[in-house]
Scaffold this motif. Structure first.
Motif, short mmCIF file in Angstrom:
data_model
loop_
_atom_site.label_atom_id
_atom_site.label_comp_id
_atom_site.label_asym_id
_atom_site.label_seq_id
_atom_site.Cartn_x
_atom_site.Cartn_y
_atom_site.Cartn_z
N VAL A 56 0.83 -1.21 0.00
CA VAL A 56 0.00 0.00 0.00
C VAL A 56 0.87 1.26 0.00
O VAL A 56 0.50 2.28 -0.58
N THR A 59 1.74 2.13 -3.92
CA THR A 59 0.75 2.56 -4.92
C THR A 59 -0.57 3.04 -4.33
O THR A 59 -1.45 3.47 -5.06
N LYS A 61 -2.52 0.91 -3.05
CA LYS A 61 -3.35 -0.29 -3.17
C LYS A 61 -2.55 -1.50 -2.72
O LYS A 61 -1.32 -1.50 -2.77
N LYS A 62 -3.26 -2.55 -2.34
CA LYS A 62 -2.61 -3.82 -1.99
C LYS A 62 -2.45 -4.60 -3.29
O LYS A 62 -3.25 -5.47 -3.61
N MET A 63 -1.42 -4.24 -4.04
CA MET A 63 -1.26 -4.79 -5.38
C MET A 63 0.23 -4.91 -5.72
O MET A 63 0.98 -3.95 -5.55
#
Length: 160
Positions: A56, A59, A61-63
């Protein structure tokens, strides 16, 4: 140029980016994350932890994967380039010595095999992958999050 690739070991999209970096001989530093880190327990059935930590921070996001480094293009407010195909495209465009990644072959027999394998893939992989001794599952909360995600979001039945 110093590159950092942020990954999960079990993630096929992360593996795709690592394969291209390896095939093209591009040196990089590897950062592996715990799978539950960055997941917000209030949105994930009480699973996950550290909703502002892990990927996180890169970005928002959890990606993963995310490629970070000098000259690596990235969207505003992000520390690195997300999306495996974008990473592969960038790395291939910057590869030295004229090295390239071969295009898809278009082989029908491979497509047919993938189509036949896809329905059983998750039944074979999901129950086993969370038992593999890798960083992704180092904390019991990582496994708990994965089980929640694949059950609640994708309808996988671990009891079957």
């Amino acid at each position: 140029r110093s590159l950092k690739l942020h990954v999960y070991d079990h993630c096929p999209f992360c593996i795709r980016a690592e394969l291209v970096l390896g095939w093209l001989g591009v040196p990089y530093e590897r950062f592996v994350y715990n799978y539950g880190q960055g997941a917000d327990p209030s949105a994930c059935g009480g699973t996950g932890y550290g909703p502002t930590e892990g990927p996180v921070t890169l970005t928002g996001k959890k990606m993963l994967p995310v490629l970070e480094g000098d000259g690596v293009p990235h969207p505003d407010a992000m520390r690195g380039l997300p999306e495996s195909l974008e990473i592969c495209s960038y790395v291939a465009a910057c590869a030295e010595g004229g090295q390239r990644v071969a295009p898809a072959t278009g082989r029908g027999d491979l497509k047919d095999w993938i189509d036949r394998f896809s329905p059983v893939n998750s039944k074979l992989v999901r129950p086993r992958i969370i038992k593999v001794p890798i960083q992704d599952w180092a904390d019991p909360r990582d496994v708990e999050y994965a089980r929640w995600k694949y059950t609640a979001k994708q309808g996988f039945d671990y009891a079957a």
